[in-house]
Design a protein around this motif. Sequence first.
Motif, PDB file in Angstrom:
ATOM      1  N   HIS A  35       0.778  -1.228   0.066  1.00  0.00           N
ATOM      2  CA  HIS A  35      -0.154   0.038  -0.010  1.00  0.00           C
ATOM      3  C   HIS A  35       0.990   1.334   0.040  1.00  0.00           C
ATOM      4  O   HIS A  35       1.777   1.196   0.627  1.00  0.00           O
ATOM      5  CB  HIS A  35      -0.779   0.132   1.139  1.00  0.00           C
ATOM      6  N   PRO A  36       0.452   2.119  -0.673  1.00  0.00           N
ATOM      7  CA  PRO A  36       1.350   3.477  -0.843  1.00  0.00           C
ATOM      8  C   PRO A  36       1.409   4.422   0.495  1.00  0.00           C
ATOM      9  O   PRO A  36       2.565   5.025   0.560  1.00  0.00           O
ATOM     10  CB  PRO A  36       0.520   4.466  -1.814  1.00  0.00           C
ATOM     11  N   ASN A  37       0.673   4.144   1.320  1.00  0.00           N
ATOM     12  CA  ASN A  37       0.726   4.575   2.762  1.00  0.00           C
ATOM     13  C   ASN A  37       1.262   3.739   3.789  1.00  0.00           C
ATOM     14  O   ASN A  37       0.952   4.015   5.041  1.00  0.00           O
ATOM     15  CB  ASN A  37      -0.801   5.170   3.150  1.00  0.00           C
ATOM     16  N   PRO A 240      -8.530   6.304   0.504  1.00  0.00           N
ATOM     17  CA  PRO A 240      -7.781   5.604   0.145  1.00  0.00           C
ATOM     18  C   PRO A 240      -6.417   5.442   0.817  1.00  0.00           C
ATOM     19  O   PRO A 240      -5.721   4.373   0.683  1.00  0.00           O
ATOM     20  CB  PRO A 240      -7.375   6.220  -1.226  1.00  0.00           C
ATOM     21  N   ASN A 241      -6.335   6.187   1.764  1.00  0.00           N
ATOM     22  CA  ASN A 241      -4.816   6.121   2.628  1.00  0.00           C
ATOM     23  C   ASN A 241      -5.124   5.193   3.738  1.00  0.00           C
ATOM     24  O   ASN A 241      -4.234   4.900   4.566  1.00  0.00           O
ATOM     25  CB  ASN A 241      -4.489   7.370   2.886  1.00  0.00           C
ATOM     26  N   SER A 242      -6.250   4.865   4.067  1.00  0.00           N
ATOM     27  CA  SER A 242      -6.544   4.025   5.430  1.00  0.00           C
ATOM     28  C   SER A 242      -6.014   2.582   5.035  1.00  0.00           C
ATOM     29  O   SER A 242      -6.324   1.979   3.836  1.00  0.00           O
ATOM     30  CB  SER A 242      -7.727   3.913   5.705  1.00  0.00           C
ATOM     31  N   LEU A 243      -5.171   1.896   5.971  1.00  0.00           N
ATOM     32  CA  LEU A 243      -4.952   0.427   5.751  1.00  0.00           C
ATOM     33  C   LEU A 243      -5.766  -0.421   6.230  1.00  0.00           C
ATOM     34  O   LEU A 243      -6.504  -0.374   7.321  1.00  0.00           O
ATOM     35  CB  LEU A 243      -3.498   0.149   6.699  1.00  0.00           C
ATOM     36  N   GLY A 251      -6.696 -13.259   1.978  1.00  0.00           N
ATOM     37  CA  GLY A 251      -5.342 -12.696   1.792  1.00  0.00           C
ATOM     38  C   GLY A 251      -5.520 -11.360   1.090  1.00  0.00           C
ATOM     39  O   GLY A 251      -4.491 -11.128   0.341  1.00  0.00           O
ATOM     40  N   LEU A 252      -6.326 -10.379   1.175  1.00  0.00           N
ATOM     41  CA  LEU A 252      -6.538  -9.138   0.504  1.00  0.00           C
ATOM     42  C   LEU A 252      -5.898  -7.854   1.560  1.00  0.00           C
ATOM     43  O   LEU A 252      -6.260  -6.800   0.932  1.00  0.00           O
ATOM     44  CB  LEU A 252      -7.916  -9.044  -0.107  1.00  0.00           C
ATOM     45  N   GLY A 253      -5.512  -8.246   2.750  1.00  0.00           N
ATOM     46  CA  GLY A 253      -5.365  -7.181   3.410  1.00  0.00           C
ATOM     47  C   GLY A 253      -4.034  -6.416   3.272  1.00  0.00           C
ATOM     48  O   GLY A 253      -3.253  -6.755   2.475  1.00  0.00           O
ATOM     49  N   ASP A 254      -3.911  -5.515   3.833  1.00  0.00           N
ATOM     50  CA  ASP A 254      -2.487  -4.720   3.329  1.00  0.00           C
ATOM     51  C   ASP A 254      -1.523  -5.120   4.328  1.00  0.00           C
ATOM     52  O   ASP A 254      -0.469  -4.538   4.006  1.00  0.00           O
ATOM     53  CB  ASP A 254      -2.840  -3.156   3.484  1.00  0.00           C
TER      54      ASP A 254
END
Length: 594
Positions: A35-37, A240-243, A251-254
């Motif tokens: 994730h970018p954040n 969009p910035n939230s993890l 298996g789709l978490g950040d």
Amino acid sequence: MKSIFLVLAFSTGFLVSKAQGMEEMWDKSASGKEHPNIQWFKDAKFGMFIHWGLYSKLAGVWSGKNYYGSGEWIMNQARIPVKDYQKIAASFNPVKFNAGEWAQLAKDAGVKYMVITAKHHEGFSMFDSKVTDFDIVDATPYKKDPMKALSEATRSLGIQFGFYYSQFQDWYEPNGGKNTWDFDESKKDYQLYYQKKAIPQLKELLTNYGPLGIVWFDTPGGMSKEQTQQFINELRQLQPNSLFSSRVGQGLGDYKDFGDSEVPPVPIKGAWESVYTHNDSWGYITHDMNFKSTAEIIRLLANVASKGGNLMLNVGPDGEGNIPYYSVKYLRETGAWLQKNGESIYATTAGFVPEQPWGFTTSKPGKLFLHVVNRPAYDLVLVPGFKNNVLKVYSLTDKKNLSFEKKGTDLLVRMKGVKNEQSPNTVLVVEYSGTEPAYNETAPVTIAAAFETNYINAAFAKTTGAAKIQPLTYSHYYGDWKHTTCVTGMQNPADGATFSVRIIDQGDYKLILEYACPESRSRQEGILEVNGQPFLFRTLRTSEFDRKAPLLFIKHPVAILHVEKPGIYTMTVKPAKTGAELMKLKSIIAEPVQ
């Protein structure tokens, strides 16, 4: 955007088994896409978890009976009917809650992010929800939204704020997951529950409470991988910035969340988190006084950081809004330690030197931090496998330079003069030149006479035949999970666990096997072999392995080993002959004979 569950409906009970245990509902896998954040999370290292709800009012007691373990599960444990449970809200009035005090405690403790339960499995919403009247504003005399105040107070102190949300389990709702005492699970329409409650509430949380660092999901169910991805995509549009934690499912978490109270035995790549509670329960229980001391928290934090992860430590406020005394006391003391030693925790990566008898290591470019949690008897710290050129070594708190020498790839640091201020973790800093070395997975385990106890853990075994290294999950109280890595499957002499160890000092060592063995498999003959020298033993009974009960380990002394010449030794544990599984081997322990 039209809700995905109006488009993707399918049969109701098909993805969730009634027999599925809690530990099987954890999803420890992440997407693998960074994730970018994510960087703030990687750097944070220390978070505060807060479990707070109607269960906090009950405090582990229902109908005159005390319950133990996970207090937030009391509705499930006691099989409390919805019609009775919802009455608790009428007297839930946390007038002593003070958002500023909670946020300041987090700041004082040195945590970098906070996550609090917006809705746990009980189905009660701790925020002002327009989706249901079963919330703290509509159903209680409190009539205020504590989440609004806490989110603002926490962010004002520079701490990332996030919500826990139980997206599948909801024992209050007829179509929510896992209430089998009021509702027939096979007749539930999980998609209707998602459509009518979970998704609308998550949208409220992602819309009305400012920027969220994390949405911490829990125990996924009722969705395919495709549906979970679309569920995530829909929520991402709001923040969009939230993890999103890995327990969003599929298996789709950040980032990865390990099981409750679980730390991996070796460093793990990528962003991950270990979640622990301060005592035995996540939600408040009056009679649960088994709090981790300041020393235990600091050592746990160093251990997790040394593997490359974050520790999120939970506190359970009571029904009036008070955080327990010992949580306040020990968290503030942990924060005082971090004030002096935070450089060795925050923004570090996993240490490249494996765990040693003296403790753990963490890294930053050009620096290796030695977390000395067991001070050696002779104040000489051995750092094996250190090939880089050492520029200087000093104690972190006072910056006092320490003498050191290199012998081949061994770095020897003298702690003489380092004050022993009863610190549970004295941090030394090694500054070096060159590229950071890789973690050496094959490095021998160190045994030294300077320590009363030297552990050779199962995770470092090389197995042969049917033997395998296996993580075992079990519990003490209800939901009080424990995790232990063992060597299992040893049934014949070809099934062995072999360890490479480096014994630093000559002398005699008592060798102790730490293992679990049920009555039905006890009294079997085994062999502990050291450099070809066999030591025979017969297994002793401990307990059966049951994930819902304690797994008992015995420390079984089996031999005295005389070491004439320090060096690399090979230790192997195996059955003497074919039979049932010999044991579940947790470790070999070497104790110098004084």
